[in-house]
Design a protein around this motif. Structure first.
Motif, PDB file in Angstrom:
ATOM      1  N   ALA A  63      -9.242   9.252 -10.306  1.00  0.00           N
ATOM      2  CA  ALA A  63      -8.555   8.013  -9.743  1.00  0.00           C
ATOM      3  C   ALA A  63      -9.510   6.978  -9.226  1.00  0.00           C
ATOM      4  N   ALA A  64     -10.586   7.273  -8.636  1.00  0.00           N
ATOM      5  CA  ALA A  64     -11.414   6.110  -8.276  1.00  0.00           C
ATOM      6  C   ALA A  64     -12.003   5.429  -9.506  1.00  0.00           C
ATOM      7  N   THR A  65     -12.299   6.060 -10.536  1.00  0.00           N
ATOM      8  CA  THR A  65     -12.656   5.286 -11.588  1.00  0.00           C
ATOM      9  C   THR A  65     -11.619   4.279 -12.181  1.00  0.00           C
ATOM     10  N   GLU A  66     -10.453   4.896 -12.450  1.00  0.00           N
ATOM     11  CA  GLU A  66      -9.542   3.794 -12.917  1.00  0.00           C
ATOM     12  C   GLU A  66      -9.123   2.755 -11.734  1.00  0.00           C
ATOM     13  N   ALA A  67      -9.077   3.235 -10.410  1.00  0.00           N
ATOM     14  CA  ALA A  67      -8.872   2.118  -9.430  1.00  0.00           C
ATOM     15  C   ALA A  67      -9.768   0.971  -9.558  1.00  0.00           C
TER      16      ALA A  67
ATOM     17  N   LEU B  35       0.660  -1.240   0.064  1.00  0.00           N
ATOM     18  CA  LEU B  35      -0.032   0.081  -0.096  1.00  0.00           C
ATOM     19  C   LEU B  35       0.833   1.377  -0.034  1.00  0.00           C
ATOM     20  N   ASP B  36       0.396   2.433  -0.346  1.00  0.00           N
ATOM     21  CA  ASP B  36       0.808   3.468  -0.304  1.00  0.00           C
ATOM     22  C   ASP B  36       0.042   4.695   0.018  1.00  0.00           C
ATOM     23  N   LEU B  37      -0.031   5.178   0.983  1.00  0.00           N
ATOM     24  CA  LEU B  37      -1.030   6.274   1.737  1.00  0.00           C
ATOM     25  C   LEU B  37      -0.365   8.053   1.538  1.00  0.00           C
ATOM     26  N   HIS B  38       0.235   8.134   0.761  1.00  0.00           N
ATOM     27  CA  HIS B  38       0.625   9.393   0.705  1.00  0.00           C
ATOM     28  C   HIS B  38       1.320   9.616  -0.910  1.00  0.00           C
ATOM     29  N   MET B  39       0.518   9.965  -1.897  1.00  0.00           N
ATOM     30  CA  MET B  39       1.005  10.238  -3.119  1.00  0.00           C
ATOM     31  C   MET B  39       0.340  11.422  -3.693  1.00  0.00           C
ATOM     32  N   HIS B  40       1.122  12.010  -4.782  1.00  0.00           N
ATOM     33  CA  HIS B  40       0.399  13.380  -5.661  1.00  0.00           C
ATOM     34  C   HIS B  40       0.170  13.052  -6.916  1.00  0.00           C
ATOM     35  N   SER B  41      -0.891  13.734  -7.483  1.00  0.00           N
ATOM     36  CA  SER B  41      -1.030  13.702  -9.002  1.00  0.00           C
ATOM     37  C   SER B  41      -0.975  15.062  -9.443  1.00  0.00           C
TER      38      SER B  41
ATOM     39  N   SER C 213       4.830   6.648   0.286  1.00  0.00           N
ATOM     40  CA  SER C 213       5.988   7.311  -0.489  1.00  0.00           C
ATOM     41  C   SER C 213       6.349   8.762  -0.481  1.00  0.00           C
ATOM     42  N   ASP C 214       5.205   9.658  -0.375  1.00  0.00           N
ATOM     43  CA  ASP C 214       5.453  10.917  -0.870  1.00  0.00           C
ATOM     44  C   ASP C 214       5.638  11.236  -2.425  1.00  0.00           C
ATOM     45  N   PHE C 215       5.304  10.281  -3.284  1.00  0.00           N
ATOM     46  CA  PHE C 215       5.507   9.965  -4.647  1.00  0.00           C
ATOM     47  C   PHE C 215       4.948  11.469  -5.441  1.00  0.00           C
ATOM     48  N   HIS C 216       5.793  11.873  -6.361  1.00  0.00           N
ATOM     49  CA  HIS C 216       5.397  13.201  -7.151  1.00  0.00           C
ATOM     50  C   HIS C 216       5.567  12.933  -8.631  1.00  0.00           C
ATOM     51  N   ALA C 217       6.829  12.249  -8.924  1.00  0.00           N
ATOM     52  CA  ALA C 217       7.106  11.986 -10.410  1.00  0.00           C
ATOM     53  C   ALA C 217       8.052  10.994 -10.496  1.00  0.00           C
ATOM     54  N   PRO C 218       7.660  10.425 -11.671  1.00  0.00           N
ATOM     55  CA  PRO C 218       8.768   9.014 -12.072  1.00  0.00           C
ATOM     56  C   PRO C 218      10.295   9.798 -12.167  1.00  0.00           C
ATOM     57  N   GLY C 219      10.929   8.690 -12.533  1.00  0.00           N
ATOM     58  CA  GLY C 219      12.544   9.019 -12.705  1.00  0.00           C
ATOM     59  C   GLY C 219      13.495   9.280 -11.257  1.00  0.00           C
ATOM     60  N   GLY C 220      12.972   9.579 -10.211  1.00  0.00           N
ATOM     61  CA  GLY C 220      13.686   9.474  -9.147  1.00  0.00           C
ATOM     62  C   GLY C 220      13.685   8.371  -8.462  1.00  0.00           C
ATOM     63  N   ALA C 221      14.191   8.349  -6.924  1.00  0.00           N
ATOM     64  CA  ALA C 221      14.316   7.268  -6.012  1.00  0.00           C
ATOM     65  C   ALA C 221      13.013   6.703  -5.445  1.00  0.00           C
ATOM     66  N   VAL C 222      12.073   7.624  -5.685  1.00  0.00           N
ATOM     67  CA  VAL C 222      10.915   7.213  -4.699  1.00  0.00           C
ATOM     68  C   VAL C 222       9.828   6.578  -6.117  1.00  0.00           C
ATOM     69  N   ALA C 223       9.167   5.827  -5.585  1.00  0.00           N
ATOM     70  CA  ALA C 223       8.008   5.321  -6.577  1.00  0.00           C
ATOM     71  C   ALA C 223       6.924   4.897  -5.652  1.00  0.00           C
ATOM     72  N   PRO C 224       5.708   4.778  -6.441  1.00  0.00           N
ATOM     73  CA  PRO C 224       4.621   4.257  -5.351  1.00  0.00           C
ATOM     74  C   PRO C 224       4.906   3.056  -4.769  1.00  0.00           C
ATOM     75  N   GLY C 225       4.593   3.140  -3.449  1.00  0.00           N
ATOM     76  CA  GLY C 225       4.864   1.923  -2.598  1.00  0.00           C
ATOM     77  C   GLY C 225       6.386   1.784  -2.328  1.00  0.00           C
TER      78      GLY C 225
ATOM     79  N   PRO D  80      -4.038  11.408 -12.396  1.00  0.00           N
ATOM     80  CA  PRO D  80      -4.850  10.445 -11.436  1.00  0.00           C
ATOM     81  C   PRO D  80      -4.754   8.893 -12.061  1.00  0.00           C
ATOM     82  N   THR D  81      -5.400   9.051 -13.112  1.00  0.00           N
ATOM     83  CA  THR D  81      -5.402   7.902 -14.064  1.00  0.00           C
ATOM     84  C   THR D  81      -4.094   7.003 -14.141  1.00  0.00           C
ATOM     85  N   GLU D  82      -3.155   7.997 -14.505  1.00  0.00           N
ATOM     86  CA  GLU D  82      -1.805   7.323 -14.788  1.00  0.00           C
ATOM     87  C   GLU D  82      -1.189   6.921 -13.490  1.00  0.00           C
ATOM     88  N   LEU D  83      -1.266   7.453 -12.378  1.00  0.00           N
ATOM     89  CA  LEU D  83      -1.060   7.120 -11.267  1.00  0.00           C
ATOM     90  C   LEU D  83      -1.500   5.706 -10.848  1.00  0.00           C
TER      91      LEU D  83
END
Length: 293
Positions: free
Chosen positions: A58-62, A14-20, A257-269, A29-32
């Motif tokens: 996000a809910a529709t895609e989830a 799980l991940d309870l902290h992410m941004h879109s 994770s406090d995820f904001h963008a791909p490419g860094g050290a942090v990813a969802p989860g 939100p869909t891509e996330l």
């Protein structure tokens, strides 16, 4: 879908902290949600800054992907002169005082953006607000990074680092402090909505252990019930100490994770391992029982 475990362990996906893009994230939100699914997550929360604007998408895609999504937001507050962030986990969505509170936060962000623009125009960035909006690429609330990119695009500075060093960093002309509500007020909004207030990334405020303890005490007194035990990557010894501080106050622990963008050290989860602890996970909170299933 398997329910979440009763304790912190390696099976937690799980991940309870992410941004879109509804705030300052790079993915829609869909891509996330698609990235979360690709990474094997099962339970997630979208926590854009001071808004739930991206949650419906996000809910529709989830739902399509079989992910369990929790409505949430990361709210800005002030405590003893320090800006503090509080994650609102909202099993019943936004309601009550929180709805008006989110509107007020949006207005505060807009006023802050207008003041930053006014100050940057004084140093030579013409039409600063429009330029920052162009960099944002949407009508989401603007932040200092948008103005930094505008400065770079206009040739005022060579890169983002210079933009912050010269114009937008702490104490610089474009460093406009927002007048956020008091921490107790923010927590009150969350409780009025039937949510759980979670102190975001308590190890990132640069506080001594004693001052962090005072923050936790005031947070609990206001009605806050949890804090992020792990936020992204952090020192394991400090994490164990934080776990003890939370246990002493009868708080729950959250993970994000406090995820904001791909490419860094942090990813969802992606985040540091949790220490061995008897601290209760926030998904064991009675108000989140439905989400944990």
């Amino acid at each position: 879908m398997m329910p979440l475990p009763e304790t912190f362990d390696d099976t937690v996906r799980l991940d309870l902290h992410m941004h879109s893009t509804a705030s300052d994230g790079a993915l829609s939100p869909t891509e996330l949600m698609q990235l979360c699914h690709a990474r094997g997550l099962t339970h997630v929360a979208l926590t854009d800054h001071d808004t739930i604007a991206g949650v419906a998408e996000a809910a529709t895609e989830a739902e399509r992907l079989g992910l369990r999504l929790l409505c949430a937001s990361e709210l800005s507050a002030q405590w003893r002169g320090v800006t503090i962030h509080v994650v609102a986990l909202l099993p019943d969505g936004a309601q009550g005082a929180l709805i008006e509170g989110l509107d007020a936060q949006a207005r505060a962000r807009e006023a802050r953006s207008e003041e930053i623009a006014r100050r940057l125009e004084a140093i030579g960035l013409d039409e600063a607000l429009a330029r920052a909006r162009e960099q944002a690429g949407s009508d989401r609330p603007l932040g200092r990074p948008d103005f930094a990119r505008a400065l770079v695009a206009a040739g005022v500075v060579p890169d983002m680092a210079s933009a912050f060093k010269k114009h937008l960093g702490a104490g610089k002309r474009g460093d406009v402090k927002a007048h956020w509500p008091w921490l107790s007020e923010i927590v009150g909004w969350i409780r009025d909505a039937g949510g759980v207030a979670v102190l975001a990334h308590p190890l990132r405020y640069g506080m001594t252990r004693r001052k962090r303890g005072l923050l936790l005490d005031d947070f609990v007194e206001a009605g806050g019930e949890a804090a992020e035990l792990v936020s992204g990557f952090q020192n394991p010894d400090t994490t164990r100490d934080l776990s003890r501080q939370l246990q002493e106050r009868g708080m729950f622990g959250s993970l994000g994770s406090d995820f904001h963008a791909p490419g860094g050290a942090v990813a969802p989860g992606s985040m540091s391992d949790t220490p061995r602890t008897t601290l209760l996970p926030v998904w064991r909170h009675p108000r989140l029982a439905g989400f944990a299933q």
